[in-house]
Design a protein around this motif. Structure first.
Motif, PDB file in Angstrom:
ATOM      1  N   MET A   1      42.945  36.156  38.079  1.00 44.08           N
ATOM      2  CA  MET A   1      42.525  35.970  39.253  1.00 44.08           C
ATOM      3  C   MET A   1      41.188  35.916  39.135  1.00 44.08           C
ATOM      4  O   MET A   1      40.439  35.390  39.970  1.00 44.08           O
TER       5      MET A   1
ATOM      6  N   PHE B   1      40.524  32.075  39.283  1.00 42.33           N
ATOM      7  CA  PHE B   1      40.821  31.776  40.679  1.00 42.33           C
ATOM      8  C   PHE B   1      39.472  32.189  41.699  1.00 42.33           C
ATOM      9  O   PHE B   1      39.230  31.396  42.406  1.00 42.33           O
TER      10      PHE B   1
ATOM     11  N   GLN C   1      42.777  29.254  49.959  1.00 41.71           N
ATOM     12  CA  GLN C   1      42.856  28.837  48.406  1.00 41.71           C
ATOM     13  C   GLN C   1      44.149  29.148  47.842  1.00 41.71           C
ATOM     14  O   GLN C   1      44.364  28.554  46.692  1.00 41.71           O
TER      15      GLN C   1
ATOM     16  N   TYR D   1      46.313  26.378  46.780  1.00 43.17           N
ATOM     17  CA  TYR D   1      46.118  25.575  45.549  1.00 43.17           C
ATOM     18  C   TYR D   1      46.678  26.408  44.531  1.00 43.17           C
ATOM     19  O   TYR D   1      47.317  25.758  43.409  1.00 43.17           O
ATOM     20  N   TYR D   2      46.294  27.589  44.656  1.00 37.71           N
ATOM     21  CA  TYR D   2      46.876  28.698  43.504  1.00 37.71           C
ATOM     22  C   TYR D   2      48.358  28.315  43.285  1.00 37.71           C
ATOM     23  O   TYR D   2      48.888  28.265  42.300  1.00 37.71           O
TER      24      TYR D   2
ATOM     25  N   SER E   1      37.266  23.367  43.399  1.00 32.50           N
ATOM     26  CA  SER E   1      37.785  24.647  43.715  1.00 32.50           C
ATOM     27  C   SER E   1      39.236  24.514  43.452  1.00 32.50           C
ATOM     28  O   SER E   1      39.775  25.570  43.061  1.00 32.50           O
TER      29      SER E   1
ATOM     30  N   ALA F   1      41.741  26.502  40.983  1.00 26.06           N
ATOM     31  CA  ALA F   1      42.668  27.671  41.519  1.00 26.06           C
ATOM     32  C   ALA F   1      44.061  27.268  41.019  1.00 26.06           C
ATOM     33  O   ALA F   1      44.937  27.911  40.629  1.00 26.06           O
TER      34      ALA F   1
ATOM     35  N   ALA G   1      44.485  28.383  37.538  1.00 26.87           N
ATOM     36  CA  ALA G   1      44.966  29.792  37.274  1.00 26.87           C
ATOM     37  C   ALA G   1      46.420  30.179  37.709  1.00 26.87           C
ATOM     38  O   ALA G   1      47.022  30.771  37.179  1.00 26.87           O
ATOM     39  N   GLY G   2      46.868  29.230  38.881  1.00 22.49           N
ATOM     40  CA  GLY G   2      47.989  29.454  39.303  1.00 22.49           C
ATOM     41  C   GLY G   2      49.124  29.146  38.159  1.00 22.49           C
ATOM     42  O   GLY G   2      50.043  29.782  37.848  1.00 22.49           O
TER      43      GLY G   2
ATOM     44  N   LYS H   1      46.888  36.119  49.997  1.00 24.66           N
ATOM     45  CA  LYS H   1      46.382  35.833  48.461  1.00 24.66           C
ATOM     46  C   LYS H   1      45.014  35.368  48.796  1.00 24.66           C
ATOM     47  O   LYS H   1      44.087  35.562  47.879  1.00 24.66           O
ATOM     48  N   SER H   2      44.960  34.505  49.787  1.00 24.02           N
ATOM     49  CA  SER H   2      43.632  33.920  49.828  1.00 24.02           C
ATOM     50  C   SER H   2      42.651  34.796  50.223  1.00 24.02           C
ATOM     51  O   SER H   2      41.401  34.749  49.907  1.00 24.02           O
TER      52      SER H   2
ATOM     53  N   VAL I   1      41.248  37.031  47.208  1.00 24.89           N
ATOM     54  CA  VAL I   1      40.410  36.589  46.340  1.00 24.89           C
ATOM     55  C   VAL I   1      38.931  36.123  46.965  1.00 24.89           C
ATOM     56  O   VAL I   1      37.891  36.330  46.398  1.00 24.89           O
TER      57      VAL I   1
END
Lengths: 327, 258, 294
Positions: A46, A49, A67, A70-71, A217, A221, A224-225, A244-245, A248
């Protein structure tokens, strides 16, 4: 407002922060509890992220509320490539970055057609669209069942090994982000945050750089995912959900968007709080919302920023306190 | 009478027009600026001076007319494109990067001109030549001693000069300054005006500025253009302008003419 | 495809368009006058729906009284949010970002508050008996209740238009929207007006939730669905543009209704596609002046 600009020279303080962060994360497994390794891993993921998000928000001044797309897409890249046996993890993980960047190249041009709140809301809307697709495309993504049992390579089977692998990838990413922030490109991004109009008048095509910031970015992300998918061995469309967005964003502003490690610190605090709250109540949203509300109203500079303000005030014995304290 | 070998103008404006709603803020304005000229635009508040700057530099798109920079039509292009062609401007309401240092303000402009802003990994401050150049530009505006300070913390006059420095870092052929000494103390004005004149001479710039301070305008301009209600009322040498009946009634008032 | 089905879809689209419009018009009103993007606007829809459930299904108040109470309740909640929280960040540097974050925190808080009070189960309330059936217009039959919703939507649209254009209050709002300080110096009580606008707009959101409760089930989490729907609506129509909200709502209502007919699984994607097209070709929205946003 920001004495601790991301673009400032590496001070002694920041080297100390790098050192402390590395030592703390490296030492987590020594605590000997699997639970802490899990949490450490989640904080690292995280944190990456959030730091990637902050490249967009804290550095370039673009508040994205999408975001998670993308994650999640990064996580699904690993999940799908591995579970369908298309590519090994060592290919799938770097592929997340390509996929995340590509998604930003598709959605970004639409989002940056408008600015300010419009931009924020467009990022949200298009992220919800991506979520909707993942959620409903049963044949390809497994829909709301998600993907379980993602096969991982032998070398990363043990959680401990994977933890150190994550640690390495995340800190290399942090270092890359630091270089980007300090580069001429990063200087332009910060100029855009400060004064987009003037940035145009020094010959910069602002939208192009805004798009580039979205792509970078998105790349971090998605990485991280991908890391998260590799650790959990299972993924779910919730990873793309708008909350989730929001999470973050909360992490970044909690830690402080104008300090380099602020978002990581925010990630640590939120993961910890969620872990605590999760034990006692199912109503964690109200806690998250309450924390966010308190930060917005009382500590708009985030914890690190507020802390810095206090230090500055203390050092100056109130001399510049007023200007430094203004949010 | 006219010099037949007159060089082509750096900037030429032809029949430029712009209206907001029904209000014609720029109405059929035409003039040409020869290379190396130091000239002023004057006129009462609301005469359309800043709008004219905005039309030339791409902040606004004209409704009609043409803007030619070194013979090339530029009207309607983006500020980024126009800046890159060699027009640098400062702003009436100082427009700088307030939370960045003074050096960073100018450095990003230098790097932009050198097309190095796509560089992702080398530190901006490690670009020695660019830093040196930025420091030199700061020195020409007596700001080199404040390079490390946060731009927003500077006093007003320094911020105005920084605005000019950011424009100069583009190495422009044409510099357009919108009220460069507004809000400064008389001493600061005198210093700044001297600096501007020195830079103009040393760099062989073409310089166009908007100003309300008539001492400044008549003190350094070679040529003056007068705008009134969006129309170019008159242009000429300071001596000619100070004798112009129309200008006197519209704007200057009696005290300028003895 | 037979005409009756198409007509039924059309009317269904019109009905959901009206419910969207009620939310979107409030959103756009707040944006236009208060200059706040109320991310939590969908949550007032949610509150309206649950208040109506509480009043009608639990407390046994009559349907229309329940709808009225629900709207008032949502409006009161809106005023409280504006007065105690939003007001504290007006004029702060970077206000736009903080507005979004503050109103976002209210989505989370209200979501959980609703879950705590009413649980996570689906709730529904029944239509008033008098409006339960349908009525025929030549070949086409339509549910009576839908007709009422459409009429309410149009009535609110014209009522608001008249209020903004013709009354003193409306004139004050327009003054505030174009220049707050100027309005204040002309003697308009700006803080009061901002609170009132917030209350009015959130009451409209609550009204939308309340009258939608009998046709769509009431669930927590509806807030975000509704805000995204209204967001798409205002992007299409142009944020801050009242008639734009109506046009946008009609477009999205119908596109979704017919999308379900042709590609049920992917119906939601149609509204995004429309929004993307608008963004590409008219980023300022359908009804805004060209170049208004840049």
């Amino acid at each position: 407002m920001r004495d601790d600009k991301p673009g400032a020279k590496y001070g002694r303080d920041e080297w100390a922060q790098w050192g402390v962060a590395l030592v703390v994360f490296a030492a987590v497994p020594l605590l000997g509890k699997k639970h802490f390794v899990n949490m450490g891993n989640e904080i690292l993921v995280m944190g990456l992220f959030a730091m990637g998000f902050n490249l967009l928000y804290g550095v370039t001044g673009m508040l994205s509320f999408g975001q998670a797309a993308y994650y999640g897409v990064g996580a699904y890249t690993v999940g799908l490539l591995l579970s369908k046996g298309v590519a090994p993890f060592w290919v799938a993980l770097p592929a997340t970055m390509a996929v995340g960047g590509a998604l930003a190249l598709v959605l970004g041009p639409l989002c940056i057609r408008l600015s300010g709140v419009y931009f924020t809301m467009l990022t949200l809307a298009f992220a919800e669209m991506v979520w909707g697709i993942v959620f409903k495309w049963y044949d390809f993504t497994g829909g709301d069942n998600g993907i379980q049992g993602i096969p991982m390579p032998e070398a990363l089977h043990s959680p401990l090994r994977y933890y150190y692998f994550t640690l390495a990838v995340v800190f290399v990413s942090f270092w890359l982000i630091r270089r980007i922030v300090d580069s001429p490109f990063g200087a332009v991004l910060q100029s855009i945050r400060e004064n987009p109009e003037r940035t145009g008048f020094i010959g910069v095509k602002v939208r192009r750089y805004q798009l580039a910031a979205m792509v970078l970015s998105g790349v971090f992300a998605a990485l991280a995912g991908g890391l998260f998918a590799g650790y959990q061995h299972s993924i779910h469309p919730d990873m793309l959900h708008w909350t989730k967005s929001g999470e973050v964003i909360l992490m970044s502003i909690l830690g402080g968007v104008s300090s380099f490690f602020g978002p990581l610190m925010g990630a640590g605090i939120i993961v910890f709080i969620e872990d605590m709250i999760g034990k006692y109540t199912e109503f964690w949203e109200i806690w998250i919302g309450g924390i966010m509300l308190a930060i917005v109203i009382f500590f708009p500079r985030g914890l690190i920023g507020t802390f810095d303000t206090w230090i500055t005030r203390w050092r100056n014995h109130g001399k510049h306190a007023e200007t430094a304290a203004r949010p | 009478m006219e010099n037949t070998r007159k060089p082509p103008p750096v900037l030429e404006v032809r029949h430029l027009s712009k209206a907001f709603g029904g209000l014609k803020v720029t109405h059929d304005v035409s003039f040409a600026i020869p290379p190396g000229e130091l000239s002023a635009i004057i006129g009462p508040n609301g005469a359309g001076k800043t709008t004219l700057f905005n039309l030339i530099t791409g902040k606004l798109v004209p409704d009609g007319g043409e803007v030619l920079f070194k013979g090339e039509r530029i009207e309607g292009q983006s500020p980024a494109d126009i800046s890159r062609k060699g027009i640098g401007r400062s702003f009436q309401i100082t427009s700088i990067f307030k939370e960045r240092t003074v050096l960073e303000n100018v450095l990003v402009s230098v790097l932009s001109r050198e097309k190095k802003t796509a560089r992702l990994f080398r530190r901006a401050t490690a670009h020695g030549d660019a830093v040196r150049e930025a420091m030199e530009i700061l020195a020409t505006l007596s700001l080199e001693g404040k390079a490390g300070e946060t731009a927003g913390s500077l006093p007003h006059g320094d911020q105005k000069r920084l605005d000019i420095a950011v424009a100069l870092a583009l190495n422009p052929e044409l510099v357009m300054l919108d009220e460069p000494v507004a809000g400064m103390s008389p001493e600061e004005r005198a210093i700044t005006v001297d600096l501007i004149r020195k830079i103009w001479k040393e760099k062989a710039l073409t310089l166009l500025f908007i100003e309300h301070d008539m001492d400044v305008v008549f003190g350094i301009s070679e040529w003056i253009r007068v705008l009134n209600q969006g129309v170019l009322l008159a242009e000429g040498t300071p001596a000619e302008i100070s004798r112009n009946r129309e200008v006197i009634t519209a704007y200057l008032g009696e005290e300028i003419v003895e | 495809m037979d005409g009756n089905l198409l007509a039924a879809q059309f009317i269904g689209g019109l009905t959901s368009a009206m419910s969207l419009f009620l939310v979107a018009s409030g959103l756009t009103l707040i944006f236009g006058v208060v200059n706040v993007f109320n991310f939590a606007h969908g949550s007032f829809y949610l509150l309206g729906a649950y208040f109506a459930y509480q009043a009608v299904a639990v407390s046994g108040v009559g349907f229309w009284a329940g709808v009225l109470l629900a709207s008032l309740g949502a409006g009161a909640a809106g005023v409280l949010m504006e007065y105690f929280f939003l007001r504290r960040i007006y004029g702060r540097a970077g206000e736009a970002g903080f507005q979004i974050l503050l109103t976002y925190s209210f989505i989370l808080i209200l979501d959980d508050v609703v879950k705590m009070i009413w649980g996570t189960d689906y709730k529904s309330i029944s239509k008033p008996v008098a409006l339960a059936g349908s009525f025929s217009l030549g070949e086409v039959t339509m549910p009576r209740y839908d007709l009422v919703v459409i009429v309410i939507g149009l009535a609110v649209a014209f009522g608001m238009w008249a209020a903004i254009r013709k009354t003193r209050f409306g004139r004050n709002l327009r003054a505030i929207s174009s220049n707050r300080e100027m309005a204040s110096s002309l003697g308009v009580n700006v803080p009061l007006a901002l609170s009132l606008v917030f209350g009015l707009a959130t009451a409209l959101g609550g009204l939308s939730g309340a009258i939608s409760a009998p046709v769509r089930t009431v669930t927590p989490g509806a807030g975000i669905e509704v805000i995204i729907g209204s967001l798409i609506v205002v992007v299409i129509g142009g944020l801050g543009n009242f008639w734009g909200a109506l046009v946008g709502a009609l477009v999205i209502g119908e596109v979704t209704a017919f999308g379900i007919l042709f590609l049920p699984q992917w119906a939601i994607l149609f509204s995004y596609a429309v929004m993307a097209l608008v963004l590409i070709f008219r980023p300022e929205g359908l009804l805004m002046k060209r170049g208004a946003v840049r």
